[in-house]
Write a protein that holds these residues in place. Structure first.
Motif, PDB file in Angstrom:
ATOM      1  N   ASN A   5       0.847  -1.180   0.000  1.00  0.00           N
ATOM      2  CA  ASN A   5       0.000   0.000   0.000  1.00  0.00           C
ATOM      3  C   ASN A   5       0.890   1.240   0.000  1.00  0.00           C
ATOM      4  O   ASN A   5       0.569   2.263  -0.577  1.00  0.00           O
ATOM      5  CB  ASN A   5      -0.904  -0.030   1.224  1.00  0.00           C
ATOM      6  N   ASN A   6       2.002   1.115   0.656  1.00  0.00           N
ATOM      7  CA  ASN A   6       3.012   2.169   0.649  1.00  0.00           C
ATOM      8  C   ASN A   6       4.378   1.522   0.525  1.00  0.00           C
ATOM      9  O   ASN A   6       4.614   0.473   1.095  1.00  0.00           O
ATOM     10  CB  ASN A   6       2.985   2.967   1.948  1.00  0.00           C
ATOM     11  N   ILE A   7       5.274   2.180  -0.221  1.00  0.00           N
ATOM     12  CA  ILE A   7       6.643   1.655  -0.344  1.00  0.00           C
ATOM     13  C   ILE A   7       7.357   1.875   0.993  1.00  0.00           C
ATOM     14  O   ILE A   7       7.292   2.948   1.576  1.00  0.00           O
ATOM     15  CB  ILE A   7       7.391   2.406  -1.465  1.00  0.00           C
ATOM     16  N   GLU A   8       8.036   0.834   1.453  1.00  0.00           N
ATOM     17  CA  GLU A   8       8.789   0.945   2.701  1.00  0.00           C
ATOM     18  C   GLU A   8      10.156   1.553   2.420  1.00  0.00           C
ATOM     19  O   GLU A   8      10.810   1.200   1.469  1.00  0.00           O
ATOM     20  CB  GLU A   8       9.015  -0.453   3.292  1.00  0.00           C
ATOM     21  N   SER A  12      10.427   4.460   7.709  1.00  0.00           N
ATOM     22  CA  SER A  12       9.299   5.335   7.357  1.00  0.00           C
ATOM     23  C   SER A  12       8.537   4.782   6.166  1.00  0.00           C
ATOM     24  O   SER A  12       9.027   3.934   5.430  1.00  0.00           O
ATOM     25  CB  SER A  12       9.822   6.720   7.013  1.00  0.00           C
ATOM     26  N   LYS A  13       7.354   5.266   6.002  1.00  0.00           N
ATOM     27  CA  LYS A  13       6.571   4.907   4.824  1.00  0.00           C
ATOM     28  C   LYS A  13       6.421   6.168   3.986  1.00  0.00           C
ATOM     29  O   LYS A  13       6.199   7.245   4.500  1.00  0.00           O
ATOM     30  CB  LYS A  13       5.201   4.391   5.237  1.00  0.00           C
ATOM     31  N   ILE A  14       6.537   5.974   2.676  1.00  0.00           N
ATOM     32  CA  ILE A  14       6.464   7.144   1.811  1.00  0.00           C
ATOM     33  C   ILE A  14       5.002   7.437   1.479  1.00  0.00           C
ATOM     34  O   ILE A  14       4.282   6.546   1.049  1.00  0.00           O
ATOM     35  CB  ILE A  14       7.261   6.907   0.513  1.00  0.00           C
ATOM     36  N   ARG A  15       4.635   8.700   1.668  1.00  0.00           N
ATOM     37  CA  ARG A  15       3.258   9.088   1.352  1.00  0.00           C
ATOM     38  C   ARG A  15       3.009   8.951  -0.153  1.00  0.00           C
ATOM     39  O   ARG A  15       3.876   9.268  -0.945  1.00  0.00           O
ATOM     40  CB  ARG A  15       2.999  10.535   1.803  1.00  0.00           C
ATOM     41  N   LYS A  16       1.800   8.472  -0.454  1.00  0.00           N
ATOM     42  CA  LYS A  16       1.480   8.246  -1.868  1.00  0.00           C
ATOM     43  C   LYS A  16       1.066   9.514  -2.589  1.00  0.00           C
ATOM     44  O   LYS A  16       0.870   9.496  -3.779  1.00  0.00           O
ATOM     45  CB  LYS A  16       0.316   7.261  -1.949  1.00  0.00           C
TER      46      LYS A  16
ATOM     47  N   ASN B 117       7.079  19.743  -5.173  1.00  0.00           N
ATOM     48  CA  ASN B 117       7.307  20.132  -3.777  1.00  0.00           C
ATOM     49  C   ASN B 117       7.205  18.958  -2.810  1.00  0.00           C
ATOM     50  O   ASN B 117       6.682  19.081  -1.715  1.00  0.00           O
ATOM     51  CB  ASN B 117       6.407  21.308  -3.374  1.00  0.00           C
ATOM     52  N   GLY B 118       7.744  17.830  -3.272  1.00  0.00           N
ATOM     53  CA  GLY B 118       7.785  16.672  -2.392  1.00  0.00           C
ATOM     54  C   GLY B 118       8.887  16.820  -1.347  1.00  0.00           C
ATOM     55  O   GLY B 118       9.811  17.613  -1.537  1.00  0.00           O
ATOM     56  N   ASP B 119       8.754  16.070  -0.257  1.00  0.00           N
ATOM     57  CA  ASP B 119       9.821  16.113   0.756  1.00  0.00           C
ATOM     58  C   ASP B 119      10.987  15.230   0.297  1.00  0.00           C
ATOM     59  O   ASP B 119      10.965  14.659  -0.810  1.00  0.00           O
ATOM     60  CB  ASP B 119       9.276  15.692   2.127  1.00  0.00           C
ATOM     61  N   GLU B 120      11.986  15.118   1.162  1.00  0.00           N
ATOM     62  CA  GLU B 120      13.219  14.410   0.784  1.00  0.00           C
ATOM     63  C   GLU B 120      12.941  12.958   0.379  1.00  0.00           C
ATOM     64  O   GLU B 120      13.488  12.449  -0.603  1.00  0.00           O
ATOM     65  CB  GLU B 120      14.180  14.451   1.976  1.00  0.00           C
ATOM     66  N   ILE B 121      12.060  12.324   1.140  1.00  0.00           N
ATOM     67  CA  ILE B 121      11.792  10.914   0.882  1.00  0.00           C
ATOM     68  C   ILE B 121      10.996  10.718  -0.419  1.00  0.00           C
ATOM     69  O   ILE B 121      11.207   9.757  -1.161  1.00  0.00           O
ATOM     70  CB  ILE B 121      11.093  10.267   2.114  1.00  0.00           C
ATOM     71  N   GLN B 126      10.966   9.272  -6.229  1.00  0.00           N
ATOM     72  CA  GLN B 126      10.886   9.648  -7.643  1.00  0.00           C
ATOM     73  C   GLN B 126      12.173   9.268  -8.377  1.00  0.00           C
ATOM     74  O   GLN B 126      12.126   8.802  -9.511  1.00  0.00           O
ATOM     75  CB  GLN B 126      10.608  11.146  -7.801  1.00  0.00           C
ATOM     76  N   LYS B 127      13.310   9.481  -7.718  1.00  0.00           N
ATOM     77  CA  LYS B 127      14.585   9.133  -8.366  1.00  0.00           C
ATOM     78  C   LYS B 127      14.705   7.616  -8.556  1.00  0.00           C
ATOM     79  O   LYS B 127      15.240   7.150  -9.560  1.00  0.00           O
ATOM     80  CB  LYS B 127      15.756   9.669  -7.546  1.00  0.00           C
ATOM     81  N   ALA B 128      14.196   6.864  -7.572  1.00  0.00           N
ATOM     82  CA  ALA B 128      14.233   5.402  -7.700  1.00  0.00           C
ATOM     83  C   ALA B 128      13.332   4.959  -8.850  1.00  0.00           C
ATOM     84  O   ALA B 128      13.684   4.063  -9.623  1.00  0.00           O
ATOM     85  CB  ALA B 128      13.785   4.755  -6.398  1.00  0.00           C
ATOM     86  N   ILE B 129      12.180   5.620  -8.991  1.00  0.00           N
ATOM     87  CA  ILE B 129      11.259   5.280 -10.090  1.00  0.00           C
ATOM     88  C   ILE B 129      11.934   5.571 -11.432  1.00  0.00           C
ATOM     89  O   ILE B 129      11.779   4.822 -12.397  1.00  0.00           O
ATOM     90  CB  ILE B 129       9.924   6.053  -9.958  1.00  0.00           C
TER      91      ILE B 129
END
Lengths: 147, 182
Positions: A5-8, A12-16, B117-121, B126-129
């Motif tokens: 549901n979220n990438i680990e 932390s979990k990344i918000r979608k 305007n995404g945060d660091e994570i 996005q870079k991994a994608i």
């Protein structure tokens, strides 16, 4: 297969949620912009249709105009660009077209005219080659390998 | 997405007097979904703007021949996907002339993008994608962010549900591996 549901990521979990944004009022203005682009394209399309009819009847004329258009384009380019960059001369281009004259068709003419028309930047030649190769289904990896 | 709405719009479009009005309605109905689909593929707003215009120009010229064998939205998504992939191919080749690669170029562009305007994570994600192959990237975005059904994705991407599931699974594993490494 379980789906996340979220990438680990670590703990932390990344918000979608969508992190991309658009300029203010972009979607309010986009329909008008698209309809303007469609109208312009219709105008260009009509011109193309007229040319297509003429060139279907006279394929030799199409090839000659294509040759002149491209040689003229590169001649002008060679006059306005630095000769030390080692670009093709108009003579070399003419030889190329003489050699490949049997390959020329009206479809190619329109692709070339279409590419030359809006693009007068230095990327024009690259764009021209790339579009031609891609439109003829030549895999980009093959193109890169040949470079 | 309502089929009835699309059918009415297509009927209006086929009447020459209403054609432009109907097309305007089709743009309004699908522009946002198509924009975000394209944006996740080409990343840069200005490029997305070009690709979405080309998508609708192609739709305008092809709509007369559209015979409703597929849904309008599937058909538009397919045009948008092809246009975006074609754009990416051209960009990749152009970048080869300047000895850069697309993944690096897009990652750098993303860092400077005022419309991201995404945060660091989220930036890391996005870079991994971006490290995924183009088609896998599309599958991942459609499933993970848009939560699209595999059946709908299969119609748009013209592939099987099984292949999409496998592709998504591989994409998730790769992304998790990249994120764990960073």
């Amino acid at each position: 297969m379980d789906e996340p549901n979220n990438i680990e990521s670590g703990h932390s979990k990344i918000r979608k949620e969508n992190a991309f944004r658009v300029p203010d009022n972009y979607f309010e203005e986009l329909p008008r912009k698209i309809q303007d682009a469609v109208s312009k394209d219709k105008g260009w399309g009509k011109q193309q249709s007229r040319f297509r009819i003429v060139f279907k009847l006279h394929p030799g004329l199409a090839a000659a105009i294509l040759g002149f258009a491209i040689i003229g384009y590169f001649t002008i380019r060679s006059l306005i660009t630095d000769p030390s960059k080692g670009e093709l001369s108009s003579g070399e281009i003419a030889e190329f077209f003489e050699f490949y004259s049997s390959e020329l068709d009206e479809g190619m003419l329109f692709e070339v005219l279409d590419d030359i028309r809006p693009d007068t930047t230095d990327d024009g030649f690259n764009e021209l080659m790339i579009n031609y190769l891609l439109d003829h289904d030549i895999d980009y990896r093959s193109i890169i390998e040949e470079l | 997405m309502t089929d009835t709405g699309d059918k009415e719009l297509l009927l209006l479009f086929r009447n020459k007097d209403n054609r432009e009005y109907a097309f305007g309605q089709i743009i309004r109905k699908y522009q946002e979904r198509l924009y975000w689909h394209i944006r996740k593929i080409v990343i840069v707003h200005d490029d997305t703007d070009d690709v979405i215009q080309n998508t609708f120009i192609k739709a305008w010229s092809g709509l007369d021949k559209f015979r409703e064998a597929s849904q309008l939205y599937t058909w538009l998504y397919r045009i948008a996907t092809n246009e975006a992939l074609n754009f990416i191919k051209k960009k990749r080749i152009k970048l080869m002339f300047s000895a850069d690669d697309l993944e690096n170029y897009l990652a750098n562009t993303l860092e400077e993008d005022v419309y991201f305007n995404g945060d660091e994570i989220q930036m890391k994600l996005q870079k991994a994608i971006l490290a995924l192959p183009d088609k896998q990237r599309i599958v991942f975005n459609m499933r993970y962010f848009d939560e699209m059904k595999y059946e709908d994705m299969a119609k748009i991407l013209e592939t099987s549900v099984g292949a999409l599931k496998a592709s998504y699974h591989h994409a998730v594993k790769k992304i998790e591996k990249i994120l764990a490494r960073d």
